[in-house]
Design a protein around this motif. Structure first.
Motif, PDB file in Angstrom:
ATOM      1  N   MET A 183     -38.804   1.186  21.373  1.00  0.00           N
ATOM      2  CA  MET A 183     -37.616   1.611  22.110  1.00  0.00           C
ATOM      3  C   MET A 183     -36.782   0.423  22.554  1.00  0.00           C
ATOM      4  SD  MET A 183     -38.645   5.021  24.209  1.00  0.00           S
ATOM      5  CE  MET A 183     -40.121   4.442  25.014  1.00  0.00           C
ATOM      6  N   VAL A 184     -37.468  -0.654  22.978  1.00  0.00           N
ATOM      7  CA  VAL A 184     -36.743  -1.858  23.375  1.00  0.00           C
ATOM      8  C   VAL A 184     -35.989  -2.431  22.173  1.00  0.00           C
ATOM      9  CG1 VAL A 184     -37.004  -4.254  24.124  1.00  0.00           C
ATOM     10  CG2 VAL A 184     -38.258  -2.447  25.289  1.00  0.00           C
ATOM     11  N   SER A 185     -36.661  -2.495  21.022  1.00  0.00           N
ATOM     12  CA  SER A 185     -36.007  -2.994  19.805  1.00  0.00           C
ATOM     13  C   SER A 185     -34.825  -2.131  19.428  1.00  0.00           C
ATOM     14  CB  SER A 185     -36.964  -3.009  18.616  1.00  0.00           C
ATOM     15  OG  SER A 185     -37.981  -3.906  18.832  1.00  0.00           O
ATOM     16  N   ALA A 186     -34.974  -0.812  19.600  1.00  0.00           N
ATOM     17  CA  ALA A 186     -33.881   0.089  19.243  1.00  0.00           C
ATOM     18  C   ALA A 186     -32.651  -0.215  20.085  1.00  0.00           C
ATOM     19  CB  ALA A 186     -34.314   1.538  19.429  1.00  0.00           C
ATOM     20  N   ALA A 187     -32.871  -0.461  21.382  1.00  0.00           N
ATOM     21  CA  ALA A 187     -31.749  -0.786  22.261  1.00  0.00           C
ATOM     22  C   ALA A 187     -31.135  -2.122  21.863  1.00  0.00           C
ATOM     23  CB  ALA A 187     -32.211  -0.823  23.717  1.00  0.00           C
ATOM     24  N   LEU A 238     -43.800  -9.895  15.101  1.00  0.00           N
ATOM     25  CA  LEU A 238     -43.920  -8.439  15.047  1.00  0.00           C
ATOM     26  C   LEU A 238     -42.645  -7.808  14.499  1.00  0.00           C
ATOM     27  CD1 LEU A 238     -45.760  -7.673  18.417  1.00  0.00           C
ATOM     28  CD2 LEU A 238     -46.733  -7.896  16.151  1.00  0.00           C
ATOM     29  N   CYS A 239     -42.011  -8.516  13.556  1.00  0.00           N
ATOM     30  CA  CYS A 239     -40.787  -7.973  12.986  1.00  0.00           C
ATOM     31  C   CYS A 239     -40.907  -7.880  11.476  1.00  0.00           C
ATOM     32  CB  CYS A 239     -39.576  -8.807  13.386  1.00  0.00           C
ATOM     33  SG  CYS A 239     -39.796 -10.566  13.173  1.00  0.00           S
ATOM     34  N   GLY A 240     -42.040  -7.483  10.965  1.00  0.00           N
ATOM     35  CA  GLY A 240     -42.210  -7.311   9.538  1.00  0.00           C
ATOM     36  C   GLY A 240     -42.144  -8.657   8.829  1.00  0.00           C
ATOM     37  N   GLY A 241     -41.450  -8.707   7.688  1.00  0.00           N
ATOM     38  CA  GLY A 241     -41.450  -9.912   6.850  1.00  0.00           C
ATOM     39  C   GLY A 241     -40.314 -10.877   7.097  1.00  0.00           C
ATOM     40  N   ASN A 301     -28.829  -2.653   6.149  1.00  0.00           N
ATOM     41  CA  ASN A 301     -28.753  -1.422   6.930  1.00  0.00           C
ATOM     42  C   ASN A 301     -30.019  -1.334   7.777  1.00  0.00           C
ATOM     43  OD1 ASN A 301     -30.903  -0.227   5.351  1.00  0.00           O
ATOM     44  ND2 ASN A 301     -29.371   0.020   3.744  1.00  0.00           N
ATOM     45  N   ILE A 302     -30.155  -0.245   8.479  1.00  0.00           N
ATOM     46  CA  ILE A 302     -31.217  -0.149   9.486  1.00  0.00           C
ATOM     47  C   ILE A 302     -32.612  -0.272   8.884  1.00  0.00           C
ATOM     48  CG2 ILE A 302     -31.572   2.349   9.487  1.00  0.00           C
ATOM     49  CD1 ILE A 302     -31.440   2.206  12.562  1.00  0.00           C
ATOM     50  N   VAL A 303     -32.736  -0.023   7.583  1.00  0.00           N
ATOM     51  CA  VAL A 303     -34.068  -0.160   6.986  1.00  0.00           C
ATOM     52  C   VAL A 303     -34.180  -1.347   6.042  1.00  0.00           C
ATOM     53  CG1 VAL A 303     -34.694   2.257   7.192  1.00  0.00           C
ATOM     54  CG2 VAL A 303     -33.521   1.478   5.131  1.00  0.00           C
ATOM     55  N   SER A 318     -35.831  -4.656  11.833  1.00  0.00           N
ATOM     56  CA  SER A 318     -37.136  -4.824  11.204  1.00  0.00           C
ATOM     57  C   SER A 318     -38.256  -4.605  12.215  1.00  0.00           C
ATOM     58  CB  SER A 318     -37.221  -6.239  10.609  1.00  0.00           C
ATOM     59  OG  SER A 318     -38.262  -6.321   9.697  1.00  0.00           O
ATOM     60  N   ARG A 319     -38.040  -5.093  13.440  1.00  0.00           N
ATOM     61  CA  ARG A 319     -39.052  -4.909  14.482  1.00  0.00           C
ATOM     62  C   ARG A 319     -39.179  -3.438  14.835  1.00  0.00           C
ATOM     63  NH1 ARG A 319     -37.676  -8.745  17.949  1.00  0.00           N
ATOM     64  NH2 ARG A 319     -39.084 -10.210  16.901  1.00  0.00           N
ATOM     65  N   MET A 320     -38.046  -2.771  14.871  1.00  0.00           N
ATOM     66  CA  MET A 320     -38.044  -1.333  15.150  1.00  0.00           C
ATOM     67  C   MET A 320     -38.909  -0.604  14.127  1.00  0.00           C
ATOM     68  SD  MET A 320     -34.371   0.287  16.032  1.00  0.00           S
ATOM     69  CE  MET A 320     -34.186   1.380  14.656  1.00  0.00           C
ATOM     70  N   SER A 321     -38.704  -0.910  12.826  1.00  0.00           N
ATOM     71  CA  SER A 321     -39.499  -0.284  11.757  1.00  0.00           C
ATOM     72  C   SER A 321     -40.968  -0.606  11.925  1.00  0.00           C
ATOM     73  CB  SER A 321     -39.075  -0.803  10.381  1.00  0.00           C
ATOM     74  OG  SER A 321     -37.822  -0.369  10.053  1.00  0.00           O
TER      75      SER A 321
END
Lengths: 144, 280
Positions: free
Chosen positions: B40-44, B90-93, B174-176, B234-237
């Protein structure tokens, strides 16, 4: 959006303008009729097909005439202005403020404080910084 | 009555194993709360970064227009690598992809000078090109990048001699998804030595020098804003996946817990019954 505004060839008398700061894109490849801006080599105006130019902005007022003929005025800090051979124009400034949004009281207070700084400045660098502040505030007063 | 005998769940009396499952359940539930709130924090933060990217893109694209519309030499042998990452994981690759691109470039043409932004890229690259580090920046990623940050980095870059700067960064798609890209920026010398620049009127050394310096800061700012949007999405995902996985693990553990509990009760019943029948 980068590159030429696709509609431009069909709208003579205009040219694409990108005018913005890092935080605020006032115009992104928008078609305008005329731009007047303050540069280190003096104030100059841009119309379509202006000779390609690279210029450095000085703090001062920019006037933008849109397609409808309305003129909008902004106060800018320094930055760069580029006119490309394809007539597209990019004006980038670190800070942009609509002249209408300038708070006269804050400007006069700032000018007084800067004048105080100049008289109490010891080093050449401090004096130069205070002098720049004074010039910018005076420029803002004449912009409003 | 048939007793389910899942192997590994019969410790001494089975009660100790029940406790184990209970502890694991508790820890996975905690982990899910954490990853969920991080998401949720990443989304914001992502929403904010995406909003800031829009003007930054117009600004950065405008700044780079001189290089886009003219062919300045960026194949310079004396190039500086500017790797853009951040301090937080913690943000994927995101960071490892920057590392991969740099390592691949280094394998093709050895890097001799590097400026690293962000502790994560520094940690990945120090073993490979640590001896080429001119300077490292950290304190990146906690707060949104400001133009002043870009100015500081530009100042550091400009304090060195070079032909080209190669900026390696994460460009937001984009978001993904995002793309790890390398963007070359020519130096003042590269631009001055190319006849194309004199198409532009009023070009003198001083004007060109100021122009190049400001433009470099602008391009760095834009690139950092792209990184910010890429990283937060990326962190959100990553946190969304972690939360989903934690949820599935909780379901599996809960099932296991209930089965074990039932097995324990059944065994105790059998003991009681056989004990009672032995007394008869």
């Amino acid at each position: 959006s980068s590159g030429i505004n696709a509609e431009w060839p069909l709208r003579p008398g205009t040219f694409p303008l990108t005018f913005g700061s890092p935080y605020n894109a006032v115009h992104d490849n928008a078609l305008v009729k005329q731009v007047d801006l303050p540069s280190t080599t003096g104030h100059f105006g841009i119309l379509p097909h202006h000779v390609p130019t690279i210029a450095i902005l000085v703090p001062g007022t920019i006037s933008i005439t849109n397609e409808a003929g309305d003129v909008a005025k902004y106060f800018v800090s320094s930055g760069t202005a580029t006119i490309h051979p394809d007539s597209s124009v990019q004006i980038l400034a670190e800070e942009i403020c609509a002249v209408a949004d300038i708070d006269d009281g804050a400007v006069r207070a700032g000018l007084e404080a800067a004048q105080g700084k100049l008289s109490s400045a010891s080093s050449e660098a401090d004096k130069a910084a205070a002098q720049i502040e004074i010039e910018v505030y005076q420029s803002m007063i004449s912009a409003a | 009555a048939v007793v389910s005998t899942q192997s590994g769940h019969y410790g001494r009396g089975g009660m100790a194993t029940l406790k184990d499952i209970e502890m694991r359940l508790k820890s996975v539930k905690n982990m899910k709360k954490i990853t969920s709130s991080m998401k949720m924090v990443s989304a914001a933060k992502f929403a904010r970064a995406e909003r800031a990217l829009k003007p930054a893109r117009a600004y950065g694209t405008g700044a780079a227009s001189l290089y886009e519309k003219n062919d300045f030499d960026t194949s310079g042998k004396d190039s500086v690598l500017l790797a853009l990452s951040s301090d937080r994981g913690l943000c994927g690759g995101i960071h490892s992809n920057v590392g991969k691109m740099v390592k691949a470039a280094h394998a093709e043409t050895p890097i001799t000078k590097a400026i690293i932004v962000g502790d994560k890229a520094k940690a990945i690259l120090v073993k490979v090109i640590g001896d080429t580090f001119l300077s490292c920046f950290n304190n990146v990623g906690k707060k949104p990048t400001s133009f002043t940050d870009a100015l500081d980095i530009a100042e550091e870059v400009l304090s060195h001699d070079y032909d080209t700067i190669n900026i390696v960064y994460s460009k937001f798609k984009n978001i993904v998804s995002y793309n790890t890209e390398e963007k070359p920026v020519p130096s003042l010398e590269s631009v001055e030595s190319n006849a194309a620049i004199y198409v532009y009127d009023e070009v003198d050394s001083e004007v060109l020098r100021c122009y190049q310096e400001f433009t470099l800061a602008n391009i760095i700012y834009h690139s950092m804003k792209e990184c910010e949007a890429s990283e937060q999405s990326s962190r959100m995902s990553a946190m969304e996946n972690a939360t989903k996985n934690a949820g599935e693990k909780i379901d599996a553990l809960t099932l296991q817990y209930n089965r074990t509990r039932q097995a324990v009760i059944t065994r105790e019943l059998i003991e009681i019954i056989s004990g009672a029948s032995a007394l008869e």
